[in-house]
Design an enzyme around this catalytic site. Sequence first.
Site, PDB file in Angstrom:
ATOM      1  N   GLU A 160      53.649 -22.223  38.153  1.00 36.93           N
ATOM      2  CA  GLU A 160      54.746 -22.254  37.200  1.00 36.93           C
ATOM      3  C   GLU A 160      55.996 -21.675  37.861  1.00 36.93           C
ATOM      4  O   GLU A 160      55.898 -20.637  38.511  1.00 36.93           O
ATOM      5  CB  GLU A 160      54.432 -21.446  35.935  1.00 36.93           C
ATOM      6  CG  GLU A 160      55.428 -21.743  34.828  1.00 36.93           C
ATOM      7  CD  GLU A 160      55.105 -21.040  33.504  1.00 36.93           C
ATOM      8  OE1 GLU A 160      55.598 -21.488  32.485  1.00 36.93           O
ATOM      9  OE2 GLU A 160      54.390 -20.051  33.522  1.00 36.93           O
ATOM     10  N   GLY A 212      53.868 -10.997  36.490  1.00 32.01           N
ATOM     11  CA  GLY A 212      52.899 -10.028  35.994  1.00 32.01           C
ATOM     12  C   GLY A 212      51.530 -10.667  35.840  1.00 32.01           C
ATOM     13  O   GLY A 212      50.521 -10.115  36.273  1.00 32.01           O
ATOM     14  N   ALA A 213      51.515 -11.838  35.218  1.00 30.54           N
ATOM     15  CA  ALA A 213      50.272 -12.565  35.012  1.00 30.54           C
ATOM     16  C   ALA A 213      50.612 -14.021  34.716  1.00 30.54           C
ATOM     17  O   ALA A 213      51.744 -14.325  34.334  1.00 30.54           O
ATOM     18  CB  ALA A 213      49.491 -11.972  33.848  1.00 30.54           C
ATOM     19  N   MET A 214      49.635 -14.907  34.891  1.00 29.63           N
ATOM     20  CA  MET A 214      49.895 -16.338  34.726  1.00 29.63           C
ATOM     21  C   MET A 214      48.733 -17.012  34.009  1.00 29.63           C
ATOM     22  O   MET A 214      47.596 -16.879  34.415  1.00 29.63           O
ATOM     23  CB  MET A 214      50.134 -16.970  36.110  1.00 29.63           C
ATOM     24  CG  MET A 214      50.308 -18.474  36.093  1.00 29.63           C
ATOM     25  SD  MET A 214      51.819 -18.955  35.199  1.00 29.63           S
ATOM     26  CE  MET A 214      51.314 -20.548  34.547  1.00 29.63           C
ATOM     27  N   HIS A 250      48.511 -11.746  25.681  1.00 30.57           N
ATOM     28  CA  HIS A 250      49.599 -12.710  25.884  1.00 30.57           C
ATOM     29  C   HIS A 250      49.080 -13.957  26.612  1.00 30.57           C
ATOM     30  O   HIS A 250      49.315 -15.087  26.172  1.00 30.57           O
ATOM     31  CB  HIS A 250      50.710 -12.015  26.686  1.00 30.57           C
ATOM     32  CG  HIS A 250      51.867 -12.874  27.057  1.00 30.57           C
ATOM     33  ND1 HIS A 250      53.098 -12.780  26.452  1.00 30.57           N
ATOM     34  CD2 HIS A 250      52.005 -13.849  27.990  1.00 30.57           C
ATOM     35  CE1 HIS A 250      53.933 -13.650  26.993  1.00 30.57           C
ATOM     36  NE2 HIS A 250      53.294 -14.311  27.934  1.00 30.57           N
ATOM     37  N   GLU A 251      48.372 -13.741  27.686  1.00 27.56           N
ATOM     38  CA  GLU A 251      47.928 -14.894  28.488  1.00 27.56           C
ATOM     39  C   GLU A 251      46.831 -15.684  27.775  1.00 27.56           C
ATOM     40  O   GLU A 251      46.757 -16.905  27.900  1.00 27.56           O
ATOM     41  CB  GLU A 251      47.454 -14.445  29.877  1.00 27.56           C
ATOM     42  CG  GLU A 251      48.464 -13.608  30.678  1.00 27.56           C
ATOM     43  CD  GLU A 251      49.836 -14.243  30.840  1.00 27.56           C
ATOM     44  OE1 GLU A 251      49.955 -15.473  30.681  1.00 27.56           O
ATOM     45  OE2 GLU A 251      50.801 -13.496  31.105  1.00 27.56           O
ATOM     46  N   HIS A 306      48.355 -17.950  25.304  1.00 27.37           N
ATOM     47  CA  HIS A 306      48.893 -19.141  25.969  1.00 27.37           C
ATOM     48  C   HIS A 306      47.857 -20.258  26.107  1.00 27.37           C
ATOM     49  O   HIS A 306      48.226 -21.423  26.244  1.00 27.37           O
ATOM     50  CB  HIS A 306      49.327 -18.797  27.395  1.00 27.37           C
ATOM     51  CG  HIS A 306      50.747 -18.356  27.546  1.00 27.37           C
ATOM     52  ND1 HIS A 306      51.809 -19.012  26.968  1.00 27.37           N
ATOM     53  CD2 HIS A 306      51.298 -17.337  28.271  1.00 27.37           C
ATOM     54  CE1 HIS A 306      52.943 -18.394  27.331  1.00 27.37           C
ATOM     55  NE2 HIS A 306      52.654 -17.376  28.106  1.00 27.37           N
ATOM     56  N   GLU A 351      56.581 -19.099  25.792  1.00 28.29           N
ATOM     57  CA  GLU A 351      56.730 -17.660  26.009  1.00 28.29           C
ATOM     58  C   GLU A 351      57.049 -16.887  24.729  1.00 28.29           C
ATOM     59  O   GLU A 351      56.579 -15.772  24.540  1.00 28.29           O
ATOM     60  CB  GLU A 351      57.787 -17.384  27.088  1.00 28.29           C
ATOM     61  CG  GLU A 351      57.429 -17.948  28.469  1.00 28.29           C
ATOM     62  CD  GLU A 351      56.063 -17.496  28.983  1.00 28.29           C
ATOM     63  OE1 GLU A 351      55.487 -16.537  28.426  1.00 28.29           O
ATOM     64  OE2 GLU A 351      55.565 -18.125  29.939  1.00 28.29           O
TER      65      GLU A 351
HETATM   66  N1  BES Z   1      53.973 -17.822  32.167  1.00 22.63           N
HETATM   67  C1  BES Z   1      54.277 -16.477  32.483  1.00 22.63           C
HETATM   68  C2  BES Z   1      54.300 -16.204  33.961  1.00 22.63           C
HETATM   69  C3  BES Z   1      55.509 -16.752  34.646  1.00 22.63           C
HETATM   70  C4  BES Z   1      56.739 -16.223  34.395  1.00 22.63           C
HETATM   71  C5  BES Z   1      55.416 -17.770  35.542  1.00 22.63           C
HETATM   72  C6  BES Z   1      57.848 -16.734  35.032  1.00 22.63           C
HETATM   73  C7  BES Z   1      56.506 -18.308  36.163  1.00 22.63           C
HETATM   74  C8  BES Z   1      57.744 -17.779  35.915  1.00 22.63           C
HETATM   75  C9  BES Z   1      53.272 -15.523  31.844  1.00 22.63           C
HETATM   76  O1  BES Z   1      52.699 -15.963  30.674  1.00 22.63           O
HETATM   77  C10 BES Z   1      54.047 -14.291  31.483  1.00 22.63           C
HETATM   78  O2  BES Z   1      54.804 -14.332  30.567  1.00 22.63           O
HETATM   79  N2  BES Z   1      53.854 -13.229  32.266  1.00 22.63           N
HETATM   80  C11 BES Z   1      54.599 -12.016  32.094  1.00 22.63           C
HETATM   81  C12 BES Z   1      53.722 -10.924  31.615  1.00 22.63           C
HETATM   82  C13 BES Z   1      53.643 -10.992  30.141  1.00 22.63           C
HETATM   83  C14 BES Z   1      52.539 -10.211  29.566  1.00 22.63           C
HETATM   84  C15 BES Z   1      54.927 -10.612  29.482  1.00 22.63           C
HETATM   85  C16 BES Z   1      55.192 -11.653  33.421  1.00 22.63           C
HETATM   86  O3  BES Z   1      54.735 -12.180  34.414  1.00 22.63           O
HETATM   87  O4  BES Z   1      56.100 -10.849  33.446  1.00 22.63           O
HETATM   88 ZN    ZN Z   2      53.862 -15.888  29.017  1.00 23.37          ZN
END
Ligand code: BES
Ligand code: ZN
Length: 877
Positions: free
Chosen positions: A149, A283-285, A319-320, A323, A342
Site C-alpha cells: 500500500e 505502524g502496521a498493514m 484497527h488492522e 480493515h 482508514e
Molecule cells: N493501511 C495502513 C498502513 C499504511 C499507511 C500503508 C500509509 C500505506 C501508507 C494501516 O491500516 C494503518 O493505518 N496503520 C497505522 C497504524 C494504525 C493503528 C493507526 C500506521 O501505520 O500508522
Molecule cells: Zn488503517
Amino acid sequence: MEWCSLIKDMNKIVLSLLLFVSAPVFAQRLPDNVLPEHYKLGITPSFSDDSFSGTEAIQVRVVKPTSTITLNSLELELREVTVTADGKTQPATVKLEPEKEIAVLTVPQSLPAGRAEIHLQFSGKLNKQLRGLYLSQANNGKYAVTQFEATDARRAFPSFDEPAMKATFDITLVVDKGDTAISNTKVASDVPGPGAGKHSIKFATTPKMSTYLVALLVGDFECVSGSADGIPIRVCATPGKAEMGRFALQAAEQQLAWFNRYFGIPYPFGKLDLIALPDFEAGAMENIGAITYRETYLLIDDKTASVEARRDVATVTSHEIAHQWFGDLVTMAWWDNIWLNEGFATWMEYKPVKDWKPEWNVGTDEVQDTAVALNTDSLLSTRAIRAKADTPSQIDEMFDGIAYQKSAAVLRMLENYVGKEAFRNGVRAYLRKHSYGNATAEDFWGAIAQASGKPVDRIMPTFVTQSGVPLVRVQASCKANNTEVKLSQQRYFYDRERFNAGSPELWQVPVCMKAAAGGQATCRLLTKKEDTFSLPGCSDSVYANSGGEGYYRVGYEPGMLRDIAAKAVSELSPEERVALLTDEWAAVRVGLHPISSYMLLAESLKQDRNRAVLETLTERLQYIDEYLVSDGDRPRFQAWVRELLRPAMQDVGWDSRPGESDDRKVVRAKLFYALGETGDDPDVQARARELVERYLRGSDAVEPSLAGAAFKVVATHGDAELQHKMVDKMLAAKTPEQAAYYRSALVRFRNPELLRRVLELSMTPKVRSQDTPRLISGVMENPAGREVAWDFMKANWPAIEEKLGYAVSRVITGISHICDPGLRDDVNRFFSQQRVPSAERKLKLSIESANYCIDLRNQQQPRLAAWLKEHSTAAGE
Ligand code: BES
Ligand code: ZN
C-alpha cells in the site's frame, strides 16, 4: 475583436500547455479496456545477491479489441512476454515507462474481446526502501517481505495495481530449506525443489482482492497460535521473539470474534497471521489474512510492558483486523476515498477494546483523536475528507489526520445521530452489497440513510466534500420552563483575520446538548447559519457537545463558560471535559476569549483525576510553556503548574499500589512528567534520577509507565555519561518497548553537542532506517534541539534521502513545531529547492502552523505575563 480572439487563442495555448504539463498526473491511471481476473504468481527470492525472480500468468478480460495491454511495473525486468487469446499465442514487445510506472505490452495482431492470458518472466532487486518486495535483516538472517500500500505491488510483480482491479491469486513462493513463507491464505502444499536446498510453498487461491493487499513474506519465522470462531490465528516474529506475541494473540482472538458479531459477516479469509517485521515503514498493514507490523506494535513482554504499550498493541491490532472487512472485503474504488478504509478502521478500533478492557476507558481516546483532526482542519491548507489524488506521491499524502481522525470523528458523530443499531444495520448492508468489490462515499452514506431513515445523505457531504470545521456558538436562556438555545455556525480558522471575516460554508451539524447542570442530552440538526431551538427544562447554560461526539468546535459566551467550568468535574463526563478543554483553547487562539480564561478553566479542573483530561491539560501546559511563556515569566508559570498539579500527584502517590487500576498508573506517569518538566519540580526530578538508576541497574520493580516518564525527565538534565549508558542500553534492549523508551529519551537532552550525537547515531547502521525519522523529528520537537536538528537536516539532506528513500517525508513531521520566523523562512527556502513530493501538503501545513504560533505568541505572551503576575501575588509567590 482582433485582440479578443488573440487572447482567446492564448488562453487555448495556455490551457493546452497546462494539460500537457499535468498530463502525467492523469496518465497514472490504467486504461479500463483490459481487466485482470486471476494471477498465477511464482516468486523466488535469492539472498545470495538480494534479488528475486518470478513467473506470472495473468488471466484477463479484454473489453474492447486491442493490440496493447498496459499494466503497472516498476524497477522490474520483463522477459518472454506472450499473450494468448483464442488459442493463439503471440509474443509481445514491452515498452517500459518508468515515470508512469507502467509497462505497455504490444502484440502484432489485435486481441479480440473476451478472455486472454498474459505470460511473462520477471526479475528485480530486493530493495532496502521498505516498499515493494524488500530486504529485511535480523540476527544474521535475511527476509524478503512486502509492503504494497498504496502503489508498490508494481515493484514486486507486473500487475494491474489499482484498488478496483480486483482479481484472485494463486501464489507460490520458492524458499530456502531453513526458511518458511507466509502469504494471504493457508498453505495448500509444501514440496521439495525446484533444485537442491529449496522448497515450494503454494498457497490456497485467494478470494477476489486488490493488489495492494497481497503479502509475500519469506524467511525464518516463529509463531504462537490460537483461534477464534474456528479461524486459526498466529502471531509470528523472528526467532526467539514469538512469545512476546501472546498478548497480541489474545487481543486478536477477542477482536476477530467481536467483529464477526458486529458485522454479521464471518471473517472471510480462512486464517489470520499477525507478523512482526524487523524493518517496517508504517505502524502496521492490513494485508488480507497476513497483517504486518513494526515490532513495537505487536511484541510486548507481558512481565514488563507498560499500560500504554498494551493499549497500543490492542488498538493497532483492532484497527488492522477491522480493515479485513472495511478495506479488504470492501475496498474504496479509488484512493480519493481512502477515508472509507482508514476513517472506518480508526472509528472501529476502540469498539472491541471497550468490551475487552473497560478499565482502560478508551472512550476518551476518541475525543483526543478528534482534537488531532480539529487542529489540522483549522488551517487554510487543510483538505476535504474526499480529495483528488492521482500520482503515487499525492496518494501517499492522503494517509493523514483528515483521512484517519477526522473521518473517524465524523463517523462517530453520525453513529451517535442515527443511533448505534441503525448505523450497524447500514454498515452491514453496505458490506454485504459490496463484498469482494469496491465502493464509494455515496454507497456508504446511501446505506446508512436507508437503514436509518434520516437525512444522512444531506449531512455527510457537508463534512466529507467540504473542508474545515464549523464553530458552533451557543447562547441559552430560560423561557417558561424551557431552554431557548440559539446556535450559529461559521468556519473556524486559526487565521484570525479569516475567522473574523466570516465565510460562506454551511454544514448540517447534528448538535447534541445538555444543561450544564447535567441531565439528558437532546440533539438537533443545525442546517442554517443560525437557528433557535427549544430544549425541555430550564437552564441558562448549555453544554453543546454531549459525549464529545460531535465533529465541531463549540464557542461559549464567557459567562456560560464560567458556569460550565464550575460544574465540569461533577456534571460533565471525561469525554466532555476533554472536548471542553480543546474548545476553550480554540477560543483563545482566535481571540474570542483571553488566555486567562483557559488558565481559569485549568484551575477549575484541579480536582480532576481522569487520565485523558490530565493528559490533554498537561500537554497544553507544556505547549504554553514552550511557546507563550517568556524566560522571565517562567518561574512564575512553573510555580503555578506545581500548585495546580501537586495535589493530584499526592493523591495518586509516588508508588503504585497493589491492585491499582491501569489508568492510575498512567495518571501518575503523566503528572510526574508534567511536574518534572513543565513544573520544574525538584522533588520529582530527584525522584526521577533515583528511578532511572534503579532501572538501569536492571530492576524490574520500576513501574514501566513511570520509568518512561522518569527517563524523559532525567534526560533533560542529563550529561554525556548518562547518554552513553542510554545508547548502550538502547542497542542491547531486550524488548521493542525498551528500545523505544531509550529512543524517546535520547532526543530530550538539552546540550546541543549531545543532541548532535543522537542525530549522527540515527544515520549509522546501528539505527534501522525505520527508526531514523522519529529520532530526527524527535530532536526537532525538542526546543533545545530545533536549530541543531534543522542544521543537521540541511547539511545531511542527501544522506538522509539515501537512507530513508521514500520515507524521507517522515522526517518532515518535526517541522510542524516551529514557532520562529527565521527558522520558518529558512525551512521554506530550503524546501522550495529541495522538493519532497510526498510531503508538499505537510510542509504547507507546517509553515502555516508556524505562522499562527508566532501570531499567538505576539498576541498572548504579554497577557499571559500579566495574568501570571496578578495571580502569583495572589498566591503569595
Ligand atoms: N493501511 C495502513 C498502513 C499504511 C499507511 C500503508 C500509509 C500505506 C501508507 C494501516 O491500516 C494503518 O493505518 N496503520 C497505522 C497504524 C494504525 C493503528 C493507526 C500506521 O501505520 O500508522
Ligand atoms: Zn488503517
